[in-house]
Scaffold this motif. Structure first.
Motif, PDB file in Angstrom:
ATOM      1  N   UNK A 134       5.289 -14.982 -11.071  1.00  0.00           N
ATOM      2  CA  UNK A 134       5.406 -13.623 -10.544  1.00  0.00           C
ATOM      3  C   UNK A 134       6.309 -13.605  -9.309  1.00  0.00           C
ATOM      4  N   UNK A 135       6.092 -14.549  -8.405  1.00  0.00           N
ATOM      5  CA  UNK A 135       6.864 -14.571  -7.152  1.00  0.00           C
ATOM      6  C   UNK A 135       8.337 -14.886  -7.416  1.00  0.00           C
ATOM      7  N   UNK A 136       8.599 -15.930  -8.192  1.00  0.00           N
ATOM      8  CA  UNK A 136       9.986 -16.343  -8.416  1.00  0.00           C
ATOM      9  C   UNK A 136      10.749 -15.337  -9.276  1.00  0.00           C
ATOM     10  N   UNK A 137      10.080 -14.777 -10.271  1.00  0.00           N
ATOM     11  CA  UNK A 137      10.776 -13.808 -11.118  1.00  0.00           C
ATOM     12  C   UNK A 137      11.081 -12.529 -10.350  1.00  0.00           C
ATOM     13  N   UNK A 138      10.179 -12.108  -9.447  1.00  0.00           N
ATOM     14  CA  UNK A 138      10.446 -10.914  -8.642  1.00  0.00           C
ATOM     15  C   UNK A 138      11.643 -11.138  -7.733  1.00  0.00           C
ATOM     16  N   UNK A 139      11.693 -12.309  -7.086  1.00  0.00           N
ATOM     17  CA  UNK A 139      12.837 -12.622  -6.224  1.00  0.00           C
ATOM     18  C   UNK A 139      14.125 -12.672  -7.028  1.00  0.00           C
ATOM     19  N   UNK A 140      14.054 -13.301  -8.198  1.00  0.00           N
ATOM     20  CA  UNK A 140      15.255 -13.462  -9.014  1.00  0.00           C
ATOM     21  C   UNK A 140      15.748 -12.112  -9.539  1.00  0.00           C
ATOM     22  N   UNK A 141      14.850 -11.300 -10.066  1.00  0.00           N
ATOM     23  CA  UNK A 141      15.259 -10.009 -10.623  1.00  0.00           C
ATOM     24  C   UNK A 141      15.731  -9.046  -9.545  1.00  0.00           C
ATOM     25  N   UNK A 142      15.128  -9.118  -8.356  1.00  0.00           N
ATOM     26  CA  UNK A 142      15.584  -8.284  -7.245  1.00  0.00           C
ATOM     27  C   UNK A 142      17.005  -8.673  -6.861  1.00  0.00           C
ATOM     28  N   UNK A 143      17.275  -9.996  -6.846  1.00  0.00           N
ATOM     29  CA  UNK A 143      18.619 -10.467  -6.546  1.00  0.00           C
ATOM     30  C   UNK A 143      19.628 -10.022  -7.586  1.00  0.00           C
ATOM     31  N   UNK A 144      19.246 -10.071  -8.866  1.00  0.00           N
ATOM     32  CA  UNK A 144      20.154  -9.627  -9.922  1.00  0.00           C
ATOM     33  C   UNK A 144      20.385  -8.123  -9.856  1.00  0.00           C
ATOM     34  N   UNK A 145      19.362  -7.374  -9.440  1.00  0.00           N
ATOM     35  CA  UNK A 145      19.495  -5.921  -9.321  1.00  0.00           C
ATOM     36  C   UNK A 145      20.464  -5.572  -8.203  1.00  0.00           C
ATOM     37  N   UNK A 146      20.379  -6.305  -7.101  1.00  0.00           N
ATOM     38  CA  UNK A 146      21.271  -6.060  -5.970  1.00  0.00           C
ATOM     39  C   UNK A 146      22.683  -6.560  -6.222  1.00  0.00           C
ATOM     40  N   UNK A 147      22.815  -7.555  -7.079  1.00  0.00           N
ATOM     41  CA  UNK A 147      24.129  -8.119  -7.384  1.00  0.00           C
ATOM     42  C   UNK A 147      24.232  -8.353  -8.890  1.00  0.00           C
TER      43      UNK A 147
END
Length: 268
Positions: free
Chosen positions: A16-29
């Motif tokens: 949950x933690x790593x996927x949220x960080x990863x998807x947030x990063x992909x959303x921003x970039x």
């Protein structure tokens, strides 16, 4: 059961933690590259297409593969059968994995995989993101009879040190999202019974206990006494690592023995 439950909760929390960080990063970039170093993309639901794997350079040309072990099992939680094989490729020190998923409701429409005793000559080998045992796939291949030199080449690729193999396994197993049962090729000086249990000893005298642990229920250690003595001295073995948390003990399940002339499969 408590230990297993805590481990699974830890995995869910980490995912949950790593996927949220990863998807947030992909959303921003949105132009950021996909994660090709781990299985995170697959864990959060991405189905890799062969064109994507080719785009990221996750493909090798004209690779020969030898299957080291094979087993099928039912995943009740996911409602599917899984056919899984472990393979070694000539010229590579990695052990690869193949997996065919057959959902219960569609199993009769999907071909069930089986053991392969020929050398597979894959024109293109697609390698999914992963760690010690990345998943592989090929679309077009030919087959030939194995030769003694194929076995000798695989034996040379085996790790020579138990401590080195243990270090590799532990480094992967300590990651909550990694496969907790990595498979490695390991050279050994001999395999013998000590204090009622089988022990693999490398050429420096370092030892690794061999046990029927891990997710594969079929026992393989009872087959070791059936092997001629020369198969248990100065050969190589494909082993699956496991960590028994109740005893804080690392052990390995033997899958196959590789000699200069043949492969004896204990799980097929």
């Amino acid at each position: 059961m408590y230990t297993e439950a805590v481990e699974r909760l830890t995995t869910l929390h980490s995912l949950f933690r790593k996927s949220r960080e990863y998807l947030t990063g992909r959303l921003n970039n949105p132009e950021a590259p996909m994660d090709t170093e781990s299985t995170l993309e697959e864990r959060i639901g991405h189905a890799w297409q062969l064109a994507e794997l080719r785009e990221y350079g996750l493909v090798q040309q004209d690779v020969e593969l030898v299957q080291l072990a094979f087993h099928s099992y039912a995943d009740e939680a996911r409602g599917e059968f899984v056919d899984q094989g472990y393979w070694a490729g000539t010229g590579s020190d990695k052990v690869f994995a193949t997996r065919t998923y057959r959902p219960y409701r569609a199993a009769k429409y999907i071909k069930e995989e089986d053991s392969v005793f020929h050398v597979v000559q894959a024109k293109e080998l697609f390698i999914y993101p992963g760690e010690l045992n990345p998943r592989i796939r090929w679309e077009e291949a030919s087959y030939r009879e194995p030769k003694p030199q194929d076995c000798a080449a695989l034996k040379v690729q085996a790790l020579r040190s138990v401590p080195d193999a243990v270090k590799l396994a532990k480094n992967q197993m300590k990651n909550p999202l990694s496969d907790k049962h990595p498979v490695l090729l390991l050279a050994f000086r001999d395999i013998a019974v000590q204090e009622g249990r089988y022990v693999l000893t490398d050429h420096q005298g370092k030892q690794l206990p061999l046990e029927d642990s891990g997710p594969i229920h079929e026992a393989t250690t009872p087959l070791l006494p059936l092997l001629a003595r020369d198969y248990l001295e100065n050969q190589a073995m494909a082993v699956m690592f496991s960590h028994d948390k109740s005893r804080n003990r690392l052990s390995a399940k033997p899958l196959s023995v590789i000699t200069d002339r043949d492969i004896v499969r204990l799980l097929f």
